[in-house]
Design a protein around this motif. Structure first.
Motif, PDB file in Angstrom:
ATOM      1  N   ARG A   1      31.882   5.075 136.910  1.00  8.70           N
ATOM      2  CA  ARG A   1      30.983   6.234 137.105  1.00  8.70           C
ATOM      3  C   ARG A   1      31.748   7.468 137.532  1.00  8.70           C
ATOM      4  NH1 ARG A   1      25.208   5.238 139.878  1.00  8.70           N
ATOM      5  NH2 ARG A   1      25.118   7.469 139.483  1.00  8.70           N
ATOM      6  N   PHE A   2      32.708   7.298 138.461  1.00  4.91           N
ATOM      7  CA  PHE A   2      33.521   8.428 138.908  1.00  4.91           C
ATOM      8  C   PHE A   2      34.330   8.996 137.745  1.00  4.91           C
ATOM      9  CE2 PHE A   2      37.721   9.937 140.241  1.00  4.91           C
ATOM     10  CZ  PHE A   2      37.331  11.073 140.932  1.00  4.91           C
ATOM     11  N   SER A   3      34.932   8.125 136.965  1.00 12.78           N
ATOM     12  CA  SER A   3      35.734   8.554 135.825  1.00 12.78           C
ATOM     13  C   SER A   3      34.890   9.347 134.833  1.00 12.78           C
ATOM     14  CB  SER A   3      36.353   7.331 135.146  1.00 12.78           C
ATOM     15  OG  SER A   3      37.010   7.706 133.967  1.00 12.78           O
ATOM     16  N   GLN A   4      33.725   8.846 134.521  1.00  9.25           N
ATOM     17  CA  GLN A   4      32.829   9.547 133.592  1.00  9.25           C
ATOM     18  C   GLN A   4      32.386  10.891 134.163  1.00  9.25           C
ATOM     19  OE1 GLN A   4      32.143   8.730 130.436  1.00  9.25           O
ATOM     20  NE2 GLN A   4      33.651   7.112 130.775  1.00  9.25           N
ATOM     21  N   TRP A   5      32.080  10.925 135.465  1.00 10.65           N
ATOM     22  CA  TRP A   5      31.673  12.172 136.116  1.00 10.65           C
ATOM     23  C   TRP A   5      32.798  13.208 136.041  1.00 10.65           C
ATOM     24  CZ3 TRP A   5      33.993  14.443 140.395  1.00 10.65           C
ATOM     25  CH2 TRP A   5      33.349  15.579 140.890  1.00 10.65           C
ATOM     26  N   LEU A   6      34.031  12.784 136.364  1.00  7.31           N
ATOM     27  CA  LEU A   6      35.164  13.706 136.355  1.00  7.31           C
ATOM     28  C   LEU A   6      35.421  14.239 134.948  1.00  7.31           C
ATOM     29  CD1 LEU A   6      37.410  15.070 137.964  1.00  7.31           C
ATOM     30  CD2 LEU A   6      38.840  13.074 137.503  1.00  7.31           C
ATOM     31  N   LYS A   7      35.363  13.366 133.967  1.00  8.54           N
ATOM     32  CA  LYS A   7      35.550  13.810 132.580  1.00  8.54           C
ATOM     33  C   LYS A   7      34.478  14.823 132.190  1.00  8.54           C
ATOM     34  CE  LYS A   7      37.676   9.654 130.679  1.00  8.54           C
ATOM     35  NZ  LYS A   7      37.481   8.528 129.743  1.00  8.54           N
ATOM     36  N   GLN A   8      33.237  14.497 132.468  1.00 11.70           N
ATOM     37  CA  GLN A   8      32.136  15.384 132.089  1.00 11.70           C
ATOM     38  C   GLN A   8      32.215  16.720 132.812  1.00 11.70           C
ATOM     39  OE1 GLN A   8      30.082  14.570 129.547  1.00 11.70           O
ATOM     40  NE2 GLN A   8      29.604  16.741 129.700  1.00 11.70           N
ATOM     41  N   ARG A   9      32.501  16.680 134.111  1.00 11.50           N
ATOM     42  CA  ARG A   9      32.624  17.901 134.913  1.00 11.50           C
ATOM     43  C   ARG A   9      33.732  18.791 134.369  1.00 11.50           C
ATOM     44  NH1 ARG A   9      36.274  19.219 138.112  1.00 11.50           N
ATOM     45  NH2 ARG A   9      36.063  20.744 139.738  1.00 11.50           N
ATOM     46  N   SER A  10      34.850  18.203 134.014  1.00  8.72           N
ATOM     47  CA  SER A  10      35.979  18.974 133.494  1.00  8.72           C
ATOM     48  C   SER A  10      35.681  19.514 132.106  1.00  8.72           C
ATOM     49  CB  SER A  10      37.235  18.105 133.462  1.00  8.72           C
ATOM     50  OG  SER A  10      37.564  17.670 134.761  1.00  8.72           O
TER      51      SER A  10
ATOM     52  N   PHE B   1      49.897  11.152 133.128  1.00  9.24           N
ATOM     53  CA  PHE B   1      49.268   9.919 133.603  1.00  9.24           C
ATOM     54  C   PHE B   1      47.746   9.941 133.655  1.00  9.24           C
ATOM     55  CE2 PHE B   1      53.521   9.782 135.630  1.00  9.24           C
ATOM     56  CZ  PHE B   1      53.997   8.672 134.950  1.00  9.24           C
ATOM     57  N   LEU B   2      47.125  11.094 133.515  1.00 12.91           N
ATOM     58  CA  LEU B   2      45.680  11.155 133.704  1.00 12.91           C
ATOM     59  C   LEU B   2      44.914  10.326 132.678  1.00 12.91           C
ATOM     60  CD1 LEU B   2      43.391  12.577 135.390  1.00 12.91           C
ATOM     61  CD2 LEU B   2      43.112  13.935 133.328  1.00 12.91           C
ATOM     62  N   ARG B   3      45.211  10.483 131.417  1.00 13.79           N
ATOM     63  CA  ARG B   3      44.458   9.735 130.384  1.00 13.79           C
ATOM     64  C   ARG B   3      44.563   8.230 130.565  1.00 13.79           C
ATOM     65  NH1 ARG B   3      41.445  12.119 126.730  1.00 13.79           N
ATOM     66  NH2 ARG B   3      41.093  10.184 125.623  1.00 13.79           N
ATOM     67  N   PRO B   4      45.764   7.678 130.743  1.00 11.39           N
ATOM     68  CA  PRO B   4      45.831   6.225 130.943  1.00 11.39           C
ATOM     69  C   PRO B   4      45.092   5.763 132.200  1.00 11.39           C
ATOM     70  CG  PRO B   4      48.024   7.094 130.483  1.00 11.39           C
ATOM     71  CD  PRO B   4      47.096   8.256 130.609  1.00 11.39           C
ATOM     72  N   VAL B   5      45.176   6.543 133.265  1.00 11.34           N
ATOM     73  CA  VAL B   5      44.466   6.172 134.500  1.00 11.34           C
ATOM     74  C   VAL B   5      42.958   6.246 134.277  1.00 11.34           C
ATOM     75  CG1 VAL B   5      43.998   6.886 136.883  1.00 11.34           C
ATOM     76  CG2 VAL B   5      46.355   6.775 136.046  1.00 11.34           C
ATOM     77  N   MET B   6      42.485   7.302 133.636  1.00 11.98           N
ATOM     78  CA  MET B   6      41.051   7.441 133.377  1.00 11.98           C
ATOM     79  C   MET B   6      40.557   6.332 132.453  1.00 11.98           C
ATOM     80  SD  MET B   6      40.044  10.002 135.144  1.00 11.98           S
ATOM     81  CE  MET B   6      38.619  10.792 134.525  1.00 11.98           C
ATOM     82  N   ASP B   7      41.345   5.985 131.435  1.00 12.16           N
ATOM     83  CA  ASP B   7      40.963   4.892 130.547  1.00 12.16           C
ATOM     84  C   ASP B   7      40.844   3.580 131.312  1.00 12.16           C
ATOM     85  OD1 ASP B   7      40.882   6.652 128.426  1.00 12.16           O
ATOM     86  OD2 ASP B   7      42.857   6.079 127.641  1.00 12.16           O
ATOM     87  N   TYR B   8      41.772   3.354 132.232  1.00 14.88           N
ATOM     88  CA  TYR B   8      41.701   2.150 133.060  1.00 14.88           C
ATOM     89  C   TYR B   8      40.458   2.181 133.950  1.00 14.88           C
ATOM     90  CZ  TYR B   8      42.565  -1.172 136.763  1.00 14.88           C
ATOM     91  OH  TYR B   8      42.413  -2.178 137.674  1.00 14.88           O
ATOM     92  N   LEU B   9      40.218   3.326 134.599  1.00 12.33           N
ATOM     93  CA  LEU B   9      39.057   3.441 135.486  1.00 12.33           C
ATOM     94  C   LEU B   9      37.756   3.241 134.723  1.00 12.33           C
ATOM     95  CD1 LEU B   9      40.075   6.446 137.763  1.00 12.33           C
ATOM     96  CD2 LEU B   9      40.140   4.008 138.326  1.00 12.33           C
ATOM     97  N   ASP B  10      37.719   3.694 133.468  1.00 13.45           N
ATOM     98  CA  ASP B  10      36.519   3.504 132.634  1.00 13.45           C
ATOM     99  C   ASP B  10      36.179   2.023 132.464  1.00 13.45           C
ATOM    100  OD1 ASP B  10      35.962   6.167 132.244  1.00 13.45           O
ATOM    101  OD2 ASP B  10      36.941   6.267 130.281  1.00 13.45           O
ATOM    102  N   ARG B  11      37.193   1.189 132.499  1.00  8.92           N
ATOM    103  CA  ARG B  11      36.978  -0.245 132.294  1.00  8.92           C
ATOM    104  C   ARG B  11      36.657  -0.996 133.577  1.00  8.92           C
ATOM    105  NH1 ARG B  11      41.650   0.777 129.243  1.00  8.92           N
ATOM    106  NH2 ARG B  11      42.916  -0.355 130.745  1.00  8.92           N
ATOM    107  N   THR B  12      36.676  -0.313 134.719  1.00 11.21           N
ATOM    108  CA  THR B  12      36.365  -0.988 135.976  1.00 11.21           C
ATOM    109  C   THR B  12      34.915  -0.733 136.358  1.00 11.21           C
ATOM    110  OG1 THR B  12      36.992   0.878 137.381  1.00 11.21           O
ATOM    111  CG2 THR B  12      38.742  -0.685 136.785  1.00 11.21           C
ATOM    112  N   GLU B  13      34.345  -1.698 136.985  1.00  8.97           N
ATOM    113  CA  GLU B  13      32.944  -1.562 137.396  1.00  8.97           C
ATOM    114  C   GLU B  13      32.793  -0.556 138.534  1.00  8.97           C
ATOM    115  OE1 GLU B  13      29.490  -4.469 139.110  1.00  8.97           O
ATOM    116  OE2 GLU B  13      30.930  -5.304 137.680  1.00  8.97           O
ATOM    117  N   ILE B  14      33.733  -0.565 139.438  1.00 10.03           N
ATOM    118  CA  ILE B  14      33.624   0.276 140.636  1.00 10.03           C
ATOM    119  C   ILE B  14      33.850   1.752 140.329  1.00 10.03           C
ATOM    120  CG2 ILE B  14      34.664   0.770 142.888  1.00 10.03           C
ATOM    121  CD1 ILE B  14      35.313  -2.202 143.106  1.00 10.03           C
ATOM    122  N   PHE B  15      34.840   2.076 139.489  1.00  9.32           N
ATOM    123  CA  PHE B  15      35.249   3.472 139.302  1.00  9.32           C
ATOM    124  C   PHE B  15      34.800   4.098 137.993  1.00  9.32           C
ATOM    125  CE2 PHE B  15      38.474   1.766 142.242  1.00  9.32           C
ATOM    126  CZ  PHE B  15      38.234   2.612 143.318  1.00  9.32           C
TER     127      PHE B  15
END
Length: 154
Positions: free
Chosen positions: A78-87, A62-76
């Motif tokens: 930045r968090f999604s991009q940070w988590l991807k980059q950190r990992s 479920f991580l990729r679909p959730v992260m893809d969704y979060l990437d499209r939201t204004e609120i989350f």
């Protein structure tokens, strides 16, 4: 409600398993906690290992679909991009050696090298689901054995 009441309701075994499911803490924190409760090493390892393994298939699927969704939201986003980059910043050994690198990464019993980060890296790098899951769980077992060994001899 005080902490002792929570322990009475849930029991030490379930507390150990639930705590092992937490990111960063995982079995690296749950095994010493279980030993502090007075559990023997085998029981502490098994409960911690089971608990820390529960999030792995969920994260891988479920991580990729959730992260893809979060990437499209204004609120989350930045968090999604940070988590991807950190990992992905921690993924050099996995990129270089694929599943062997993933095994080594999860077998190292240090914070941020466990099943959560390993699952995130595997999902982001699109490693095959079943081999990634088996590899992460095998590395986690080695990390758990190392922790039990250190606690036994220290």
């Amino acid at each position: 409600m005080d902490l002792s009441r929570i322990f009475d309701i849930l029991g030490e075994e379930l507390i150990v398993m639930l705590s092992a499911m937490l990111p960063v803490w995982e079995l690296k924190g749950a095994i010493p906690m279980a030993r502090a409760f007075g559990m023997d090493s085998l029981k502490a390892f098994l409960l911690s290992y089971i608990g820390s393994g529960i999030p792995v298939p969920l994260l891988l699927v479920f991580l990729r679909p959730v992260m893809d969704y979060l990437d499209r939201t204004e609120i989350f986003s930045r968090f999604s991009q940070w988590l991807k980059q950190r990992s992905l910043n921690r993924s050099d050994v996995v990129r270089r050696y694929s599943l062997l690198g993933l095994f080594i990464f999860t077998a190292i019993p240090l914070p941020t090298t466990g099943v959560w980060t390993g699952s995130i890296i595997a999902a982001l790098l699109r490693l095959p689901l079943l081999p990634a899951m088996v590899t992460i769980l095998a590395g986690n077992a080695v990390a758990g054995f190392l922790i039990v060994f250190v606690l036994h001899w220290v």
